[in-house]
Scaffold this active site. Structure first.
Site, short mmCIF file in Angstrom:
data_model
loop_
_atom_site.label_atom_id
_atom_site.label_comp_id
_atom_site.label_asym_id
_atom_site.label_seq_id
_atom_site.Cartn_x
_atom_site.Cartn_y
_atom_site.Cartn_z
N HIS A 1 20.69 2.24 -2.03
CA HIS A 1 21.68 3.29 -2.31
C HIS A 1 22.71 2.73 -3.30
O HIS A 1 23.09 1.57 -3.22
CB HIS A 1 22.35 3.76 -1.02
CG HIS A 1 23.15 5.01 -1.23
ND1 HIS A 1 24.42 4.98 -1.76
CD2 HIS A 1 22.85 6.31 -1.04
CE1 HIS A 1 24.86 6.22 -1.88
NE2 HIS A 1 23.92 7.05 -1.45
N GLU B 1 19.38 9.81 -7.69
CA GLU B 1 20.80 10.10 -7.43
C GLU B 1 21.64 9.54 -8.55
O GLU B 1 21.99 8.35 -8.53
CB GLU B 1 21.23 9.42 -6.13
CG GLU B 1 20.55 9.92 -4.89
CD GLU B 1 21.44 9.70 -3.68
OE1 GLU B 1 21.88 10.69 -3.10
OE2 GLU B 1 21.73 8.55 -3.36
P1 PGA Z 1 26.75 13.36 -1.53
O1 PGA Z 1 26.01 11.97 -1.20
O2 PGA Z 1 25.78 14.46 -1.16
O3 PGA Z 1 27.97 13.33 -0.68
O4 PGA Z 1 27.03 13.33 -2.99
C1 PGA Z 1 24.68 11.75 -1.53
C2 PGA Z 1 24.35 10.29 -1.31
O5 PGA Z 1 25.11 9.44 -1.80
O6 PGA Z 1 23.36 9.96 -0.65
#
Ligand code: PGA
Length: 243
Positions: A93, A162
């Protein structure tokens, strides 16, 4: 197509009692044929595991040790996690990469650990900014994490695209638009030449979930902040059920 939705609770809720309450509310959501994975903080795993038992919800973890040996103070091995019923694990992450200095090499070792323990790794990839060179950054990051795996193993992974700047815990964040997220996913797929499940993550909420879930490139979404509100999470699941 049945969508996959992963809830990343991050370092919340603040207390076990609140986490239990959130799990109880989430268990009551009608999920239909969608696959829902809940990733609570490590100290709550055992408790949340029993809250989810007997439901359709699947237990996930937010991290895993990069090996199975004992000399890893503060870590949780794949064997420990799967003993608690963990089936999915988030790896690499951006908050771990950027805030804690987790390297591509560590990400790769964690990926190997998860596969060895029979868990589904959810490998997070994403550029930090959209400044010149971001495509090359994404290519290198993808290759570093996944190049050691053969096709069978790659197909067992889930990839979460992401973009770091779109994650709600970053200042000024707002979700990417689906077209540009698709372009990024194409860069990732070109590097690996197989088609694992691909999720979009970064400020997904009930208002924008349809944009991502209705796009066939995405097999689902990774949800942070909105998964801490059972009503908001339930609305995202409702959108997924319609696809
Ligand atoms: P968020 O987080 O939906 O609060 O942007 C997503 C993540 O970091 O997994």
């Amino acid at each position: 197509m049945d969508k996959l939705i992963i809830a990343n609770w991050k370092a919340a809720p603040a207390t076990l009692e609140e986490a239990r309450d959130l799990a109880r509310k989430t268990v009551h959501i009608d999920v239909g044929d969608t696959k829902i994975v809940i990733c609570p903080p490590m100290p709550y795993l055992e408790e949340i595991s029993s809250e989810l038992s007997g439901s359709q919800l699947i237990l996930g973890a937010q991290d895993i040790a990069p090996g199975s040996e004992r000399g890893q103070t503060g870590e949780e091995t794949g064997e420990m996690l799967s003993g608690l019923g963990v089936q999915y694990v988030i790896i690499g992450h951006s908050e771990r990469r950027w805030k804690l200095g987790e390297s591509d090499e560590i990400v790769k070792q964690k990926l190997i650990s998860a596969l060895a323990a029979g868990m589904t790794p959810v490998v997070c990839l994403g550029e930090k900014t959209r400044e010149a060179g971001w495509e090359d950054f994404l290519r290198v990051q993808t290759k570093s994490a996944l190049s050691s795996l053969d096709q069978t193993e790659l197909n067992k992974c889930v990839i979460a695209y992401e973009p770091v700047w779109a994650i709600s815990t970053n200042p000024g964040a707002q979700a990417d638009n689906p077209e540009s997220a698709v372009a990024a996913v194409k860069i990732i797929l070109k590097e690996i030449s197989v088609h694992p499940k691909i999720l979009y993550g970064g400020s997904v909420n009930p208002e924008n979930a349809r944009e991502f879930l209705s796009n066939q490139v995405f097999d689902g979404v990774l949800v942070g902040g909105a998964s801490l509100d059972a009503d908001a999470f339930s609305k995202i699941i409702s959108v997924a059920k319609e696809q």
